[in-house]
Scaffold this active site. Structure first.
Site, PDB file in Angstrom:
ATOM      1  N   HIS A 173      -2.191   0.619  16.594  1.00  0.00           N
ATOM      2  CA  HIS A 173      -1.434   1.037  15.201  1.00  0.00           C
ATOM      3  C   HIS A 173       0.102   1.680  15.676  1.00  0.00           C
ATOM      4  CE1 HIS A 173      -1.406   2.112  10.972  1.00  0.00           C
ATOM      5  NE2 HIS A 173      -2.354   0.914  10.920  1.00  0.00           N
ATOM      6  N   GLU A 206      -8.220 -11.788   9.553  1.00  0.00           N
ATOM      7  CA  GLU A 206      -9.039 -10.614   9.388  1.00  0.00           C
ATOM      8  C   GLU A 206      -9.611 -10.226   8.266  1.00  0.00           C
ATOM      9  OE1 GLU A 206      -6.162  -7.050   9.441  1.00  0.00           O
ATOM     10  OE2 GLU A 206      -7.674  -5.720   9.947  1.00  0.00           O
ATOM     11  N   GLU A 238       1.892  -7.319  11.292  1.00  0.00           N
ATOM     12  CA  GLU A 238       1.389  -7.150   9.983  1.00  0.00           C
ATOM     13  C   GLU A 238       2.401  -6.509   8.927  1.00  0.00           C
ATOM     14  OE1 GLU A 238      -1.812  -4.696  11.253  1.00  0.00           O
ATOM     15  OE2 GLU A 238      -0.834  -2.884  10.444  1.00  0.00           O
ATOM     16  N   TYR A 244      -6.654   6.922  13.530  1.00  0.00           N
ATOM     17  CA  TYR A 244      -6.642   5.826  12.713  1.00  0.00           C
ATOM     18  C   TYR A 244      -7.694   4.964  12.873  1.00  0.00           C
ATOM     19  CZ  TYR A 244      -5.804   1.006  11.370  1.00  0.00           C
ATOM     20  OH  TYR A 244      -6.107  -0.301  10.908  1.00  0.00           O
ATOM     21  N   ASN A 266       0.822  -1.069   0.201  1.00  0.00           N
ATOM     22  CA  ASN A 266      -0.027   0.085   0.072  1.00  0.00           C
ATOM     23  C   ASN A 266       0.779   1.130   0.151  1.00  0.00           C
ATOM     24  OD1 ASN A 266      -2.653   1.480   0.031  1.00  0.00           O
ATOM     25  ND2 ASN A 266      -3.050   1.125   2.016  1.00  0.00           N
ATOM     26  N   HIS A 297     -14.499  -5.194  10.986  1.00  0.00           N
ATOM     27  CA  HIS A 297     -14.167  -3.771  11.657  1.00  0.00           C
ATOM     28  C   HIS A 297     -15.370  -3.028  11.920  1.00  0.00           C
ATOM     29  CE1 HIS A 297      -9.957  -3.604   9.408  1.00  0.00           C
ATOM     30  NE2 HIS A 297     -10.039  -4.669   9.964  1.00  0.00           N
ATOM     31  N   ASP A 306      -6.994  -2.165  17.861  1.00  0.00           N
ATOM     32  CA  ASP A 306      -5.504  -1.863  17.219  1.00  0.00           C
ATOM     33  C   ASP A 306      -5.120  -0.606  17.502  1.00  0.00           C
ATOM     34  OD1 ASP A 306      -3.701  -1.680  15.369  1.00  0.00           O
ATOM     35  OD2 ASP A 306      -4.760  -2.285  13.575  1.00  0.00           O
TER      36      ASP A 306
HETATM   37  O1  EZ4 Z   1      -3.240   0.299   8.384  1.00  0.00           O
HETATM   38  O2  EZ4 Z   1      -3.338  -2.136   5.801  1.00  0.00           O
HETATM   39  O3  EZ4 Z   1      -4.700  -4.117  11.065  1.00  0.00           O
HETATM   40  N1  EZ4 Z   1      -4.959  -3.301  10.119  1.00  0.00           N
HETATM   41  C1  EZ4 Z   1      -4.306  -2.402   9.713  1.00  0.00           C
HETATM   42  C2  EZ4 Z   1      -4.376  -1.709   8.322  1.00  0.00           C
HETATM   43  C3  EZ4 Z   1      -3.184  -0.872   7.954  1.00  0.00           C
HETATM   44  C4  EZ4 Z   1      -3.335  -0.690   6.281  1.00  0.00           C
HETATM   45  C5  EZ4 Z   1      -2.076  -0.222   5.921  1.00  0.00           C
HETATM   46  O4  EZ4 Z   1      -1.752  -0.260   4.550  1.00  0.00           O
HETATM   47  O5  EZ4 Z   1      -3.474  -1.967  10.752  1.00  0.00           O
HETATM   48  O6  EZ4 Z   1      -5.531  -0.924   8.465  1.00  0.00           O
HETATM   49 CO    CO Z   2      -3.203  -3.442  12.464  1.00  0.00          CO
END
Ligand code: EZ4
Ligand code: CO
Length: 404
Positions: free
Chosen positions: A214, A341, A264, A160, A38, A123, A212
């Site tokens: 992040h 997921e 990830e 996010y 991405n 989600h 998450d």
């Molecule tokens: O931010 O795949 O768990 N999922 C994530 C994703 C990532 C994106 C980044 O390209 O953290 O939403």
């Molecule tokens: Co994630």
């Protein structure tokens, strides 16, 4: 012996950008691979076109492991997301060819089913608790019992995992430069635990909740969040700290029994080894496309199995339906595969990649087509649709760049 005769790299944008590898053998068997990274799509495409593709012509498509070793070990400058996604695409495509040659869906070639159906999580997000609960309810009504919950934060404009305008969240923005977001960990920590507790109160104990962070917290902030969320009984807390600082998770672990998931952004088994061998995580989130393909991720899963860690691969919309298919085939055939997921895709993505895998009763099924069971709708993969897209960057309130 059949040989690889044609290598095509398709950069297309059926509503979002994807990089797809298509290998065709002399016998006319077609294998598909996903190479999407991405926000860095053209780099993988160039690596495949300029360096990997020419090496594949004339090779035996049945030598999957040897080809993996050749593309990995045969390259002095190795590892990293771009190279590993390129190798991953080749590996996925070669497994697809093997499945088609033998007439078997891939899960049969991995040893057959170990489970009847594969758990998945969806989600849910909302700028506040009522909006979040609407999405949680919608997923529950659709039959899903594992739900990732992300909330807005009143003191922040952008967070996010959450959008203010509409039911679909997509982190990558089509623009020539990344968008900039403000991040304030204390504001997040003040607000988020209360919202997740509110969701738990509403849904009761029968729903698995995930969250998450992040990669945005310091180790001690992450420990605080894990502890605060213990009464909620999360299924997991994901990406609490930046993933490359692996010792950070030991500190988090020493403070909380909230299960931890990460990975990830990992590309090889060596990125996962320390966390798995030291049992610092409960779930490893590496994705087939970003961790060197099917052959390599199976080794990661096997290492995890030895250490009581479960597989739970990444599955956002930037992982294409091709690599999601690979993951679902692995999911029904791998003993320590806990959950996949599934963020879901815009309709156009489903149309661009017709697939045998499906959602059924809140679970995933790989289907019984030979190989991956995914095809391409040619006229939805147009090179001219590609437009640069970037994931955002984040800054603290004082302007310091921080992890997005
Ligand atoms: O931010 O795949 O768990 N999922 C994530 C994703 C990532 C994106 C980044 O390209 O953290 O939403
Ligand atoms: Co994630």
């Amino acid at each position: 012996m059949d040989v690889i005769e044609k290598v095509e790299v398709l950069v297309s944008s059926p509503s979002r950008n994807y990089v797809t590898l298509r290998l065709t053998t002399r016998d006319g068997i077609v294998g598909l691979g996903d190479a999407t990274v991405n926000g860095r799509e053209l780099s993988v495409a160039a690596y495949l076109r300029d360096h990997v593709g020419p090496l594949l012509i004339g090779r035996d498509p049945g030598r999957i492991e040897d080809t993996w070793q050749y593309l990995y070990r045969g390259v002095y400058w190795r590892r990293g997301p771009i190279g590993m996604a390129a190798i991953g695409a080749v590996d996925i495509a070669l497994w697809d060819i093997l499945g088609k040659r033998t007439g078997q869906p891939l899960y049969q070639l991995f040893g057959g089913r170990v489970r009847d159906r594969l758990a998945t999580y969806r989600h849910a997000f909302g700028w506040d608790l009522p909006a979040l609960l609407d999405q949680v309810d919608a997923h529950r009504e659709a039959g899903f019992s594992n739900i990732r919950v992300q909330t807005g934060v009143p003191e922040l404009d952008v967070v996010y995992g959450v959008t203010k305008d509409g039911p679909v969240y997509e982190p990558a923005g089509r623009s020539a430069r990344p968008a900039e977001e403000t991040w304030d960990a204390e504001a997040y920590l003040r607000y988020v635990p209360g919202v997740i507790e509110g969701v738990r109160e509403q849904v009761g104990p029968g729903v698995n909740l995930l969250h998450d962070a992040h990669h945005r917290l310091t180790p001690i902030q992450a420990a605080r969040l894990g502890k605060a969320l213990e009464p909620v009984g999360l299924y997991w807390l994901e990406d609490v700290t930046p993933a490359e600082d692996q010792e950070a998770l030991r500190l988090v672990r020493q403070h909380t029994t909230t299960p931890l998931a990460i990975g990830e952004v990992f590309n090889t088994i060596w990125d996962c080894q320390y966390l798995i061998e030291n049992r610092l995580i409960d779930y490893i989130r590496a994705a087939v496309v970003h961790a060197g393909g099917i052959s390599h991720i199976r080794k990661i899963f096997a290492l995890a199995e030895v250490h009581g860690v479960q597989a739970a691969p990444h599955g956002p919309s930037d992982v294409s339906p091709i690599s999601l298919a690979a993951s679902i085939h692995l999911g029904v055939a791998t003993h320590n595969f806990a959950i996949q997921e599934y963020m879901g895709y815009p309709d156009l993505v489903h149309e661009a990649f017709p697939h045998a895998w499906r959602v059924e009763d809140g679970h995933l099924q790989p289907g019984d087509e030979p190989g991956l069971g995914v095809t391409l709708t040619e006229d939805l993969h147009r090179a001219e649709d590609y437009e640069a897209a970037y994931l955002p960057v984040a800054r603290r309130r004082d302007g310091t760049l921080t992890d997005w």
